[in-house]
Write a protein that holds these residues in place. Structure first.
Motif, PDB file in Angstrom:
ATOM      1  N   ARG A  62       0.864  -1.188   0.000  1.00 42.10           N
ATOM      2  CA  ARG A  62       0.000   0.000   0.000  1.00 42.10           C
ATOM      3  C   ARG A  62       0.891   1.225   0.000  1.00 42.10           C
ATOM      4  N   ASP A  63       0.557   2.194  -0.834  1.00 38.74           N
ATOM      5  CA  ASP A  63       1.340   3.425  -0.851  1.00 38.74           C
ATOM      6  C   ASP A  63       0.699   4.474   0.047  1.00 38.74           C
ATOM      7  N   SER A  65      -0.997   6.984  -0.642  1.00 37.88           N
ATOM      8  CA  SER A  65      -2.312   7.425  -1.113  1.00 37.88           C
ATOM      9  C   SER A  65      -3.366   6.328  -0.969  1.00 37.88           C
ATOM     10  N   ASN A  66      -3.046   5.275  -0.217  1.00 37.62           N
ATOM     11  CA  ASN A  66      -3.935   4.135   0.001  1.00 37.62           C
ATOM     12  C   ASN A  66      -4.258   3.361  -1.282  1.00 37.62           C
ATOM     13  N   ASN A  67      -3.337   3.341  -2.236  1.00 41.02           N
ATOM     14  CA  ASN A  67      -3.459   2.498  -3.415  1.00 41.02           C
ATOM     15  C   ASN A  67      -2.777   1.173  -3.098  1.00 41.02           C
ATOM     16  N   TYR A  68      -3.420   0.071  -3.469  1.00 39.29           N
ATOM     17  CA  TYR A  68      -2.882  -1.257  -3.189  1.00 39.29           C
ATOM     18  C   TYR A  68      -2.398  -1.914  -4.478  1.00 39.29           C
ATOM     19  N   CYS A  69      -1.368  -2.727  -4.356  1.00 41.32           N
ATOM     20  CA  CYS A  69      -0.921  -3.554  -5.476  1.00 41.32           C
ATOM     21  C   CYS A  69      -0.204  -4.772  -4.909  1.00 41.32           C
ATOM     22  N   GLY A 111       0.174  -4.256 -13.616  1.00 40.60           N
ATOM     23  CA  GLY A 111      -0.112  -3.732 -12.286  1.00 40.60           C
ATOM     24  C   GLY A 111       0.518  -4.502 -11.149  1.00 40.60           C
TER      25      GLY A 111
END
Length: 154
Positions: A62-63, A65-69, A111
């Motif tokens: 998680r970065d 900015s609360n983006n997950y990958c 992604g």
């Protein structure tokens, strides 16, 4: 590793005296069967390097900015996971919630980040993230057992 084997590993950490299989020398290896060929050849031949597939770790990242990958090990095993001296009291090699710096040049395909030691740096647990790491690691053994047994009861 099968779901039942994973459940047994987690149950060992929950209650070591209530595990359904015999452990050899208190190690994490379990002898379930001795594969001997019909001709009586030595079973050690079955464990050569062409058959053995090492574990590949899949990480959820998680970065800020609360983006997950997802990220997978690529090429060489990640040293921060495999050589960790951190005691987690779980089958996991490191505690959840640590920081990982992904360096420029890491492969990203569809992604998914493919990590190797030259393109990442493990920063470990940061005091600033204590609330998050405590939340992720508290009761983790019971949570994983529940997740793994969820599909078996129906």
């Amino acid at each position: 590793m099968s779901r039942l084997n994973q459940i047994e590993d987690w149950q060992q950490y929950q209650d070591p005296n209530n595990v359904s299989v015999d452990r050899v020398n208190r190690s994490k290896r379990i002898i379930r069967e001795v594969p001997i060929e019909e001709d009586g050849s030595n079973y050690n031949n079955n464990f050569n390097s062409s058959v053995y597939q090492p574990e590949v770790y899949k990480l959820l990242l998680r970065d800020f900015s609360n983006n997950y990958c997802y990220a997978y090990e690529y090429n060489d095993p990640l040293r921060f996971i495999r050589e960790s001296r951190e005691e987690t009291f779980t089958p996991l090699k490191i505690k959840l919630g640590g920081r990982l710096r992904v360096k420029p040049g890491a492969k990203v395909i569809n992604g998914v980040i493919y990590l190797d030691n030259s393109f990442c740096q493990y920063l470990g647990l940061i005091d600033q993230d204590k609330e998050l790491t405590d939340n992720l690691n508290t009761g983790i053994v019971q949570r994983y057992i529940e997740i793994l047994t969820e599909g078996l009861t129906s």
